[in-house]
Every structure is written in C-alpha cells, then in structure tokens.
Design a protein around this motif. Structure first.
Motif, PDB file in Angstrom:
ATOM      1  N   ARG A  84       0.829  -1.202   0.000  1.00  0.00           N
ATOM      2  CA  ARG A  84       0.000   0.000   0.000  1.00  0.00           C
ATOM      3  C   ARG A  84       0.870   1.261   0.000  1.00  0.00           C
ATOM      4  NH1 ARG A  84       0.515  -2.014   4.956  1.00  0.00           N
ATOM      5  NH2 ARG A  84       0.508  -0.695   6.827  1.00  0.00           N
ATOM      6  N   TRP A  85       2.039   1.203   0.647  1.00  0.00           N
ATOM      7  CA  TRP A  85       2.918   2.369   0.672  1.00  0.00           C
ATOM      8  C   TRP A  85       3.642   2.560  -0.654  1.00  0.00           C
ATOM      9  CZ3 TRP A  85       1.668   5.651   4.148  1.00  0.00           C
ATOM     10  CH2 TRP A  85       1.117   5.205   5.360  1.00  0.00           C
ATOM     11  N   TRP A  86       3.880   1.477  -1.385  1.00  0.00           N
ATOM     12  CA  TRP A  86       4.425   1.612  -2.741  1.00  0.00           C
ATOM     13  C   TRP A  86       3.388   2.240  -3.669  1.00  0.00           C
ATOM     14  CZ3 TRP A  86       9.355   1.523  -3.604  1.00  0.00           C
ATOM     15  CH2 TRP A  86      10.200   0.757  -2.796  1.00  0.00           C
ATOM     16  N   ILE A  87       2.137   1.868  -3.473  1.00  0.00           N
ATOM     17  CA  ILE A  87       1.073   2.506  -4.250  1.00  0.00           C
ATOM     18  C   ILE A  87       0.999   3.989  -3.904  1.00  0.00           C
ATOM     19  CG2 ILE A  87      -1.423   2.592  -4.628  1.00  0.00           C
ATOM     20  CD1 ILE A  87      -0.055   0.224  -5.977  1.00  0.00           C
ATOM     21  N   CYS A  88       1.137   4.319  -2.624  1.00  0.00           N
ATOM     22  CA  CYS A  88       1.149   5.716  -2.197  1.00  0.00           C
ATOM     23  C   CYS A  88       2.307   6.471  -2.864  1.00  0.00           C
ATOM     24  CB  CYS A  88       1.268   5.784  -0.678  1.00  0.00           C
ATOM     25  SG  CYS A  88       1.129   7.451   0.008  1.00  0.00           S
ATOM     26  N   ALA A  89       3.452   5.791  -3.019  1.00  0.00           N
ATOM     27  CA  ALA A  89       4.596   6.419  -3.690  1.00  0.00           C
ATOM     28  C   ALA A  89       4.270   6.748  -5.144  1.00  0.00           C
ATOM     29  CB  ALA A  89       5.815   5.503  -3.608  1.00  0.00           C
ATOM     30  N   LEU A  90       3.545   5.867  -5.815  1.00  0.00           N
ATOM     31  CA  LEU A  90       3.129   6.149  -7.195  1.00  0.00           C
ATOM     32  C   LEU A  90       2.220   7.375  -7.248  1.00  0.00           C
ATOM     33  CD1 LEU A  90       2.392   2.647  -8.796  1.00  0.00           C
ATOM     34  CD2 LEU A  90       4.090   4.310  -9.561  1.00  0.00           C
ATOM     35  N   LEU A  91       1.309   7.473  -6.292  1.00  0.00           N
ATOM     36  CA  LEU A  91       0.429   8.645  -6.229  1.00  0.00           C
ATOM     37  C   LEU A  91       1.242   9.911  -5.978  1.00  0.00           C
ATOM     38  CD1 LEU A  91      -2.481   7.218  -4.017  1.00  0.00           C
ATOM     39  CD2 LEU A  91      -2.279   7.196  -6.512  1.00  0.00           C
ATOM     40  N   PHE A  92       2.250   9.794  -5.120  1.00  0.00           N
ATOM     41  CA  PHE A  92       3.129  10.930  -4.833  1.00  0.00           C
ATOM     42  C   PHE A  92       3.815  11.420  -6.118  1.00  0.00           C
ATOM     43  CE2 PHE A  92       7.608  12.044  -4.244  1.00  0.00           C
ATOM     44  CZ  PHE A  92       7.521  13.162  -3.442  1.00  0.00           C
ATOM     45  N   PHE A  93       4.353  10.498  -6.910  1.00  0.00           N
ATOM     46  CA  PHE A  93       5.055  10.910  -8.128  1.00  0.00           C
ATOM     47  C   PHE A  93       4.092  11.462  -9.178  1.00  0.00           C
ATOM     48  CE2 PHE A  93       8.440   8.062  -6.478  1.00  0.00           C
ATOM     49  CZ  PHE A  93       9.469   8.995  -6.466  1.00  0.00           C
ATOM     50  N   ALA A  94       2.882  10.921  -9.239  1.00  0.00           N
ATOM     51  CA  ALA A  94       1.892  11.475 -10.167  1.00  0.00           C
ATOM     52  C   ALA A  94       1.548  12.907  -9.792  1.00  0.00           C
ATOM     53  CB  ALA A  94       0.632  10.611 -10.170  1.00  0.00           C
ATOM     54  N   THR A  95       1.376  13.153  -8.488  1.00  0.00           N
ATOM     55  CA  THR A  95       1.044  14.501  -8.022  1.00  0.00           C
ATOM     56  C   THR A  95       2.217  15.446  -8.222  1.00  0.00           C
ATOM     57  OG1 THR A  95      -0.444  13.509  -6.392  1.00  0.00           O
ATOM     58  CG2 THR A  95       0.142  15.815  -6.060  1.00  0.00           C
ATOM     59  N   THR A  96       3.430  14.943  -8.059  1.00  0.00           N
ATOM     60  CA  THR A  96       4.622  15.746  -8.330  1.00  0.00           C
ATOM     61  C   THR A  96       4.646  16.207  -9.780  1.00  0.00           C
ATOM     62  OG1 THR A  96       5.908  14.576  -6.636  1.00  0.00           O
ATOM     63  CG2 THR A  96       7.151  15.744  -8.339  1.00  0.00           C
ATOM     64  N   ILE A  97       4.418  15.277 -10.694  1.00  0.00           N
ATOM     65  CA  ILE A  97       4.402  15.609 -12.122  1.00  0.00           C
ATOM     66  C   ILE A  97       3.265  16.572 -12.428  1.00  0.00           C
ATOM     67  CG2 ILE A  97       4.071  14.649 -14.444  1.00  0.00           C
ATOM     68  CD1 ILE A  97       5.397  12.057 -13.316  1.00  0.00           C
ATOM     69  N   ASN A  98       2.116  16.327 -11.798  1.00  0.00           N
ATOM     70  CA  ASN A  98       0.959  17.195 -11.981  1.00  0.00           C
ATOM     71  C   ASN A  98       1.313  18.654 -11.695  1.00  0.00           C
ATOM     72  OD1 ASN A  98      -1.634  18.541 -10.770  1.00  0.00           O
ATOM     73  ND2 ASN A  98      -2.425  16.739 -11.839  1.00  0.00           N
ATOM     74  N   TYR A  99       2.031  18.867 -10.593  1.00  0.00           N
ATOM     75  CA  TYR A  99       2.359  20.241 -10.201  1.00  0.00           C
ATOM     76  C   TYR A  99       3.557  20.810 -10.944  1.00  0.00           C
ATOM     77  CZ  TYR A  99      -1.222  21.213  -6.829  1.00  0.00           C
ATOM     78  OH  TYR A  99      -2.433  21.503  -6.268  1.00  0.00           O
ATOM     79  N   ILE A 100       4.450  19.970 -11.402  1.00  0.00           N
ATOM     80  CA  ILE A 100       5.507  20.473 -12.280  1.00  0.00           C
ATOM     81  C   ILE A 100       4.872  21.054 -13.534  1.00  0.00           C
ATOM     82  CG2 ILE A 100       7.422  19.802 -13.798  1.00  0.00           C
ATOM     83  CD1 ILE A 100       8.239  17.752 -11.698  1.00  0.00           C
ATOM     84  N   ASP A 101       3.945  20.304 -14.117  1.00  0.00           N
ATOM     85  CA  ASP A 101       3.338  20.730 -15.379  1.00  0.00           C
ATOM     86  C   ASP A 101       2.533  22.022 -15.229  1.00  0.00           C
ATOM     87  OD1 ASP A 101       4.461  18.630 -16.741  1.00  0.00           O
ATOM     88  OD2 ASP A 101       2.696  17.344 -16.632  1.00  0.00           O
ATOM     89  N   ARG A 102       1.853  22.198 -14.103  1.00  0.00           N
ATOM     90  CA  ARG A 102       1.062  23.427 -13.957  1.00  0.00           C
ATOM     91  C   ARG A 102       1.917  24.604 -13.471  1.00  0.00           C
ATOM     92  NH1 ARG A 102      -3.475  22.108  -9.442  1.00  0.00           N
ATOM     93  NH2 ARG A 102      -3.546  20.114 -10.530  1.00  0.00           N
ATOM     94  N   GLN A 103       3.115  24.320 -12.920  1.00  0.00           N
ATOM     95  CA  GLN A 103       3.957  25.381 -12.377  1.00  0.00           C
ATOM     96  C   GLN A 103       4.867  26.010 -13.424  1.00  0.00           C
ATOM     97  OE1 GLN A 103       3.789  26.841  -9.653  1.00  0.00           O
ATOM     98  NE2 GLN A 103       5.762  27.481  -8.821  1.00  0.00           N
ATOM     99  N   VAL A 104       5.116  25.312 -14.532  1.00  0.00           N
ATOM    100  CA  VAL A 104       6.048  25.814 -15.540  1.00  0.00           C
ATOM    101  C   VAL A 104       5.649  27.212 -16.018  1.00  0.00           C
ATOM    102  CG1 VAL A 104       7.022  25.418 -17.840  1.00  0.00           C
ATOM    103  CG2 VAL A 104       6.673  23.493 -16.291  1.00  0.00           C
ATOM    104  N   LEU A 105       4.367  27.400 -16.289  1.00  0.00           N
ATOM    105  CA  LEU A 105       3.901  28.693 -16.784  1.00  0.00           C
ATOM    106  C   LEU A 105       4.158  29.807 -15.774  1.00  0.00           C
ATOM    107  CD1 LEU A 105       2.403  30.317 -18.985  1.00  0.00           C
ATOM    108  CD2 LEU A 105       0.290  29.832 -17.745  1.00  0.00           C
ATOM    109  N   ALA A 106       3.921  29.540 -14.488  1.00  0.00           N
ATOM    110  CA  ALA A 106       4.110  30.566 -13.465  1.00  0.00           C
ATOM    111  C   ALA A 106       5.567  31.013 -13.404  1.00  0.00           C
ATOM    112  CB  ALA A 106       3.658  30.040 -12.106  1.00  0.00           C
ATOM    113  N   ILE A 107       6.486  30.069 -13.519  1.00  0.00           N
ATOM    114  CA  ILE A 107       7.910  30.410 -13.454  1.00  0.00           C
ATOM    115  C   ILE A 107       8.339  31.217 -14.669  1.00  0.00           C
ATOM    116  CG2 ILE A 107      10.247  29.422 -13.477  1.00  0.00           C
ATOM    117  CD1 ILE A 107       9.048  27.073 -11.847  1.00  0.00           C
ATOM    118  N   LEU A 108       7.795  30.871 -15.831  1.00  0.00           N
ATOM    119  CA  LEU A 108       8.168  31.560 -17.070  1.00  0.00           C
ATOM    120  C   LEU A 108       7.346  32.826 -17.306  1.00  0.00           C
ATOM    121  CD1 LEU A 108       8.532  28.497 -19.476  1.00  0.00           C
ATOM    122  CD2 LEU A 108      10.360  29.774 -18.354  1.00  0.00           C
ATOM    123  N   ALA A 109       6.336  33.083 -16.458  1.00  0.00           N
ATOM    124  CA  ALA A 109       5.417  34.198 -16.705  1.00  0.00           C
ATOM    125  C   ALA A 109       6.107  35.548 -16.860  1.00  0.00           C
ATOM    126  CB  ALA A 109       4.355  34.261 -15.598  1.00  0.00           C
TER     127      ALA A 109
END
Length: 428
Positions: A20-45
C-alpha cells in the motif's frame, strides 16, 4: 522442534506487507508531475509577459482558463473514475494532461496559452479524484490522513523541482523546451502505473495480513452507489465544498502569482527565482506530511474523528494568519519564510479535507465527492485569479490579497463546524 524446522514460515510472526505504501509512492510521483506541469507557466510568466506582451489582466484570464476547465473536468473525472476504476481513469487523465503540457510549447499568444491551459486543466482534473479513491481502497481509516499527506506533498515537491529545472532549460534551450521536457514526464509515469497497479485483493504482493489491515475498519458497502443529487442533499458535502471553495484559491494564488510577487516586490529574476521558491515549497511539504501525521496520531491516541480532524484544521487555520504581514515586509527572506508557513498550513489543511471526504462517504462514491469539492475549489480559484489580475492591474499591490489569505481558513472551519457539528455521527 522438527515440525517447526520443516515449516520455517511458522517461526515468523506474520506481518502485513507494505504494498500500500508503494502505491502511495506512485500517487506521490503522479502529483509531483501534476504540479511540475502546472507550475512551468508561473515560473516563465515574467519572461513570457515581456516576450509575448500580455497584460496582468490577460495573465489572469490565462490562469482562469485553467481553473474553468479544471472545475468542469473535476465533475466529469470523479464520475468517470468511479465508473472506470482508478487504473483506467488515471491512464486517461495523465495522458491528456501530459499531451496538453507539451502543447504549451506551440503557443505564441495569450489566446494560445489560454487554449493550452484549458486542455491541461481538463486532464489534470483526474489526479486528485483518482488518488483519493486509491487511498480509500488501499488504506484503513487510521492511516488515510498520513497517506494523503504523503501523496499530497508531491504538489510541493513538484513546485520545488520546477524552479530547479525550468529556468535551466529555458535559459539554455529556450522556454518551449521547458514545456516539452517536463510534459514528457507523465508518459514515463504511465509505464510504471500500468505495470504495478492492481486492486488490493488481486495484487500478488499483498499478503493476507495487509489485506486484513486494509479492510480492518472499512464499513460494509451493500447499498448501491449514491447519485450526485443524493450526495448534494447532504450537509457534509456542502461542508467539504465550502472548505475547498474558500481555501483552494489561496493555494492557486501562491502557485501562479508567487514568482510574479517575488519579481515585482524584490526584483528577483528567473535565474535567481529557484532558492526562494524551493524554500517556500519545502516548508509547505513539511506541512502536508505533518498535517496528515498529526491527524492520524490523534486518532491513534484514542481521539474521536471529530476531535482529531477539527483540531488539526484549527492548527492549520492559526498557522496561516501571519501571512497578513507579508505585504509590509521590505526584505526577501522574512517574507519567504512567512509565505512558506502559510503554504504549509494550506497543505496540512488540504490533506485533512480530502481525508474527511473518505470519512464521510463510502469508497464507491469517493470519485464523485472529491470531484465535486475539487470543482468548488477550482471555481473559487477561478474567481480569485480573475480578481487578482484586475486588482494588480489597477493598484499594483498585493496587500489586500494577503489579508484575504490570512482569514479564509478560520472562516471555512467555522462553516464546516456549523454544517457538521459532530463528524463521528455522519462518517461512513
């Protein structure tokens, strides 16, 4: 003796496996990627605003485009994930958002970025309904707040990774490659998800003891899945929605305007933006895990769900109040530390809000309720994005925004308590 020697497994005290904690790790990395993708615009704004020439109002509309599609997408994604299941739902979601993230590289105007943000919001809307549903399927109630805090901390890690890599890529290869390279990360994650994820009862790496632990405090769900109308008739749904509507906009403000605030107030350019942003988000990361841990710790100490969740929410509401003073601070690092404290308060708050959704509603309805309350938060963020753009265009000051940020969590907690005075009497 001989019998024991012939059956060495019997010498070992059976312990739950930790899949279950390995599954949680997968969710963690998905959420990390999710926020990288939405944050790129703010940094380059700041760079894109100069290069492409959009105004503060136009940037506000670009952010609003994301919020609009994210809000609509959350309603659709929640139902879709409840219907298709978490594995297929996640695959569809991350494929769409990764494609949209790459698509930003081909925009050349404010309108073009608006279209790209619309597509990104639609795809990214599936992340939290899917992740929270996975938590409800894979964790007992006493572990859910901690697990949610851990995977939700990926939002901060994503916001830390982005200022580390995006300026480097933009400076050396151009801003378009910053969108392309970061957008490809989701496709890599998909390979691991497709291979690793199965339901707990079908997973070969889940032993009998872990499955028993997962189901130890689950409530039998013989009743059919509730309709959205039935969910909306409950006060607990509106308590969660109010909490997200009032507080999510504060997080969206940090995400999209913090780089611009640092640039405007302290003259921090893109090549110097990394350390202040990383510091703020590292503090926020501690808040996400800490908020989940405190709530789970209170439950293990024998506290009621009502006392554990609301006390943790109160701590978070008090922690965010010093953000009021940020706009009057003339030096960079005290402001960054106060902003980080406010962001930590939000992530701890958010982890417990999502956990409340699993307290209130059965697993089969998790996608719908998380989609609904996420939509409420996105609508609040959409209104604040538009208002912030107009406010900054007119006054150039962030002061009133920080005043709002300092007060919303306390107001939200009061409303939650009025609507649901005793969580234990309504938890599923």
């Amino acid at each position: 003796m001989n019998t024991l020697a012939e059956n060495p497994q019997e010498l070992i005290i059976n312990k739950p496996s930790v899949m279950r904690w390995w599954i949680c790790a997968l969710l963690f990395f998905a959420t990390t990627i999710n926020y990288i993708d939405r944050q790129v615009l703010a940094i380059l704004a700041p760079q894109l605003q100069t290069e492409i020439g959009w105004s503060e109002v136009e940037y506000g509309y670009i952010v609003t485009a994301f919020q609009f599609s994210y809000a609509i997408g959350l309603l659709l994604a929640g139902k879709l994930i409840d219907y298709l299941g978490t594995k297929k739902g996640y695959i569809i979601s991350i494929f769409i958002w990764s494609l949209a993230a790459v698509g930003h590289a081909f925009a050349g105007s404010a309108a073009g970025f608006g279209v790209a943000r619309l597509a990104l919001g639609m795809g990214e809307s599936g992340n939290f309904p899917a992740a929270i549903k996975v938590i409800s399927e894979w964790f007992p109630r006493k572990e859910r707040a901690l697990a949610t805090g851990i995977f939700n901390s990926g939002s901060n890690i994503g916001a830390i990774v982005a200022p580390l890599v995006v300026p480097f890529i933009a400076i050396h290869y151009g801003w378009r490659w910053a969108f392309i390279i970061t957008g490809m990360l989701g496709f890599v994650w998909l390979l691991f998800w497709i291979k690793a994820f199965k339901a707990p009862e079908k997973h070969p790496d889940v032993n009998h003891e872990e499955l028993a632990l997962i189901n130890s405090d689950q409530v039998a769900e013989d009743a059919p899945s509730a309709t959205m109308l039935e969910i909306l008739k409950t006060r607990k749904a509106w308590a969660l929605a109010a909490g997200k509507f009032l507080t999510d906009p504060i997080w969206w403000f940090f995400l999209y305007w913090l780089p611009k605030f640092l640039n405007q107030t302290y003259h921090i350019n893109i090549d110097k933006m990394g350390l202040p942003l990383i510091t703020a988000y590292l503090i926020a990361d501690a808040g996400s895990i800490g908020g989940g841990w405190i709530s789970s710790k209170f439950l293990k100490m024998g506290w009621s769900v009502n006392a554990a969740r609301k006390t943790t929410l109160l701590i978070c509401a008090l922690m965010v109040m010093p953000i009021y003073f940020v706009s009057g601070i003339g030096t960079l690092w005290p402001a960054v530390l106060l902003i980080g404290l406010g962001m930590a308060a939000h992530t701890g708050w958010s982890a417990n809000m999502y956990t409340l959704a699993t307290d209130f509603f059965p697993r089969k309805d998790t996608g719908k309720i998380v989609g609904f309350i996420g939509m409420a938060g996105a609508v609040g963020g959409m209104l604040m994005a538009t208002a912030t753009g107009h406010l900054l265009e007119a006054t150039g000051s962030f002061k009133s925004i920080f005043i709002v940020a300092a007060s919303m969590y306390s107001l939200a907690l009061v409303i939650i308590h009025l609507l649901v005075p005793n969580i234990d009497s309504v938890k599923s």
